[in-house]
Design an enzyme around this catalytic site. Structure first.
Site, PDB file in Angstrom:
ATOM      1  N   ILE A   1     -29.211  11.354  -3.585  1.00 58.81           N
ATOM      2  CA  ILE A   1     -28.343  10.309  -4.139  1.00 58.81           C
ATOM      3  C   ILE A   1     -28.895   9.880  -5.487  1.00 58.81           C
ATOM      4  O   ILE A   1     -30.090   9.629  -5.626  1.00 58.81           O
ATOM      5  CB  ILE A   1     -28.257   9.121  -3.156  1.00 58.81           C
ATOM      6  CG1 ILE A   1     -27.541   9.588  -1.883  1.00 58.81           C
ATOM      7  CG2 ILE A   1     -27.517   7.939  -3.783  1.00 58.81           C
ATOM      8  CD1 ILE A   1     -27.511   8.553  -0.780  1.00 58.81           C
TER       9      ILE A   1
ATOM     10  N   ARG B   1     -38.285  10.225  -7.289  1.00 56.72           N
ATOM     11  CA  ARG B   1     -36.932  10.182  -7.845  1.00 56.72           C
ATOM     12  C   ARG B   1     -36.852   9.522  -9.219  1.00 56.72           C
ATOM     13  O   ARG B   1     -36.178  10.032 -10.113  1.00 56.72           O
ATOM     14  CB  ARG B   1     -35.968   9.461  -6.885  1.00 56.72           C
ATOM     15  CG  ARG B   1     -34.532   9.528  -7.410  1.00 56.72           C
ATOM     16  CD  ARG B   1     -33.531   8.951  -6.456  1.00 56.72           C
ATOM     17  NE  ARG B   1     -33.508   7.499  -6.507  1.00 56.72           N
ATOM     18  CZ  ARG B   1     -32.521   6.758  -6.001  1.00 56.72           C
ATOM     19  NH1 ARG B   1     -31.515   7.349  -5.397  1.00 56.72           N
ATOM     20  NH2 ARG B   1     -32.570   5.445  -6.062  1.00 56.72           N
TER      21      ARG B   1
ATOM     22  N   HIS C   1     -16.575  16.654  -1.875  1.00 61.01           N
ATOM     23  CA  HIS C   1     -16.989  16.303  -0.514  1.00 61.01           C
ATOM     24  C   HIS C   1     -16.013  16.941   0.486  1.00 61.01           C
ATOM     25  O   HIS C   1     -14.798  16.887   0.290  1.00 61.01           O
ATOM     26  CB  HIS C   1     -16.988  14.777  -0.356  1.00 61.01           C
ATOM     27  CG  HIS C   1     -17.520  14.348   0.975  1.00 61.01           C
ATOM     28  ND1 HIS C   1     -18.855  14.388   1.277  1.00 61.01           N
ATOM     29  CD2 HIS C   1     -16.886  13.895   2.077  1.00 61.01           C
ATOM     30  CE1 HIS C   1     -19.024  13.984   2.525  1.00 61.01           C
ATOM     31  NE2 HIS C   1     -17.844  13.667   3.028  1.00 61.01           N
TER      32      HIS C   1
ATOM     33  N   ASN D   1     -18.159  14.690  -7.987  1.00 63.74           N
ATOM     34  CA  ASN D   1     -18.711  15.278  -6.769  1.00 63.74           C
ATOM     35  C   ASN D   1     -17.579  15.870  -5.949  1.00 63.74           C
ATOM     36  O   ASN D   1     -16.430  15.443  -6.053  1.00 63.74           O
ATOM     37  CB  ASN D   1     -19.427  14.202  -5.943  1.00 63.74           C
ATOM     38  CG  ASN D   1     -20.082  14.774  -4.699  1.00 63.74           C
ATOM     39  OD1 ASN D   1     -20.622  15.880  -4.719  1.00 63.74           O
ATOM     40  ND2 ASN D   1     -20.018  14.039  -3.601  1.00 63.74           N
TER      41      ASN D   1
HETATM   42  C1  GRF Z   1     -19.717  21.813   0.135  1.00 59.36           C
HETATM   43  O1  GRF Z   1     -19.054  21.759   1.362  1.00 59.36           O
HETATM   44  C2  GRF Z   1     -19.547  20.528  -0.624  1.00 59.36           C
HETATM   45  O2  GRF Z   1     -18.306  19.926  -0.430  1.00 59.36           O
HETATM   46  C3  GRF Z   1     -20.636  19.659  -0.046  1.00 59.36           C
HETATM   47  O3  GRF Z   1     -21.719  20.541   0.140  1.00 59.36           O
HETATM   48  C4  GRF Z   1     -21.237  21.872   0.320  1.00 59.36           C
HETATM   49  C5  GRF Z   1     -21.896  22.735  -0.702  1.00 59.36           C
HETATM   50  O4  GRF Z   1     -21.625  24.095  -0.529  1.00 59.36           O
HETATM   51  N1  GRF Z   1     -20.921  18.531  -0.900  1.00 59.36           N
HETATM   52  P1  GRF Z   1     -22.025  25.139  -1.653  1.00 59.36           P
HETATM   53  O5  GRF Z   1     -23.527  24.997  -1.884  1.00 59.36           O
HETATM   54  O6  GRF Z   1     -21.237  24.851  -2.889  1.00 59.36           O
HETATM   55  O7  GRF Z   1     -21.685  26.498  -1.078  1.00 59.36           O
END
Ligand code: GRF
Length: 193
Positions: free
Chosen positions: A97, A70, A114, A112
């Site tokens: 991370i 990393r 989530h 990001n």
């Molecule tokens: C999404 O649900 C995002 O919120 C999470 O990982 C997933 C990624 O999906 N962090 P994709 O690769 O953009 O289809």
């Protein structure tokens, strides 16, 4: 239709590890006139990930870095970002991370997305945990990235109703529809558009 050239837009990189549906969505958004960003680079830790096909499809430069090392990977990435004059990092399903050192040394914003109503359900497997806890609502969140996982300042959030019949897969699909809405909206918001 004349697409904007991207020249005056903020140079952005998207970090991915998987499917890349948010990446694809952000690329499409970036080509709109209203978008303050252009996607100039795609970075992944996983050279086999499906999302990388969008690099070829949209003719965007891609780079893969080995996160087993990393510190070295982050050092190399910072160099590339500086060279490419990247000012915004959008994490989109990036499964590594980033270190405090990386975040401190990157000269720009890091966002990001989530799939939960943060601060609830940080980390992985959110939909399963939401269903097990019989939550009435779930959602998705765009936030600034800090060294603490899924904990930076929230930019935008969408609340979504959970139905009794929802499975983790159904919920993931439902939430994804709104992920694709709020990531561009959050970008517009931070640039006051
Ligand atoms: C999404 O649900 C995002 O919120 C999470 O990982 C997933 C990624 O999906 N962090 P994709 O690769 O953009 O289809």
């Amino acid at each position: 239709m004349v697409e904007s050239s991207g020249n005056k837009k903020l140079k952005t990189v998207v970090f991915i590890s998987g499917k890349g549906s948010n990446l694809c969505n952000l690329i499409k958004f970036s080509k709109k006139k209203i978008s303050p960003i252009s996607i100039d680079l795609i970075i992944s830790n996983n050279q086999k990930c499906k999302g990388l096909r969008y690099a070829k499809a949209f003719k965007i430069k891609k780079k893969i870095f080995d996160f087993k090392k990393r510190i070295l990977a982050e050092k190399k990435i910072l160099k590339v970002l500086k060279k490419e004059k990247i000012k915004l990092i959008c994490l989109a399903g990036f499964m590594k991370i980033l270190s405090q050192n990386f975040i401190k040394n990157f000269n720009g914003k890091i966002l990001n997305i989530h799939p939960s109503l943060l601060p609830k359900y940080k980390g992985l497997d959110t939909h399963n945990r939401v269903l097990k806890n019989k939550e009435k609502y779930t959602g998705c969140t765009v936030h600034y990235v800090t060294p603490k996982l899924d904990s930076g300042k929230i930019i935008l959030q969408k609340k979504i109703k959970v139905n009794l019949s929802d499975t983790p897969q159904v919920l993931a699909k439902k939430v994804m529809i709104y992920e694709h809405k709020i990531y561009p909206e959050a970008i517009l918001k931070i640039f006051n558009r």
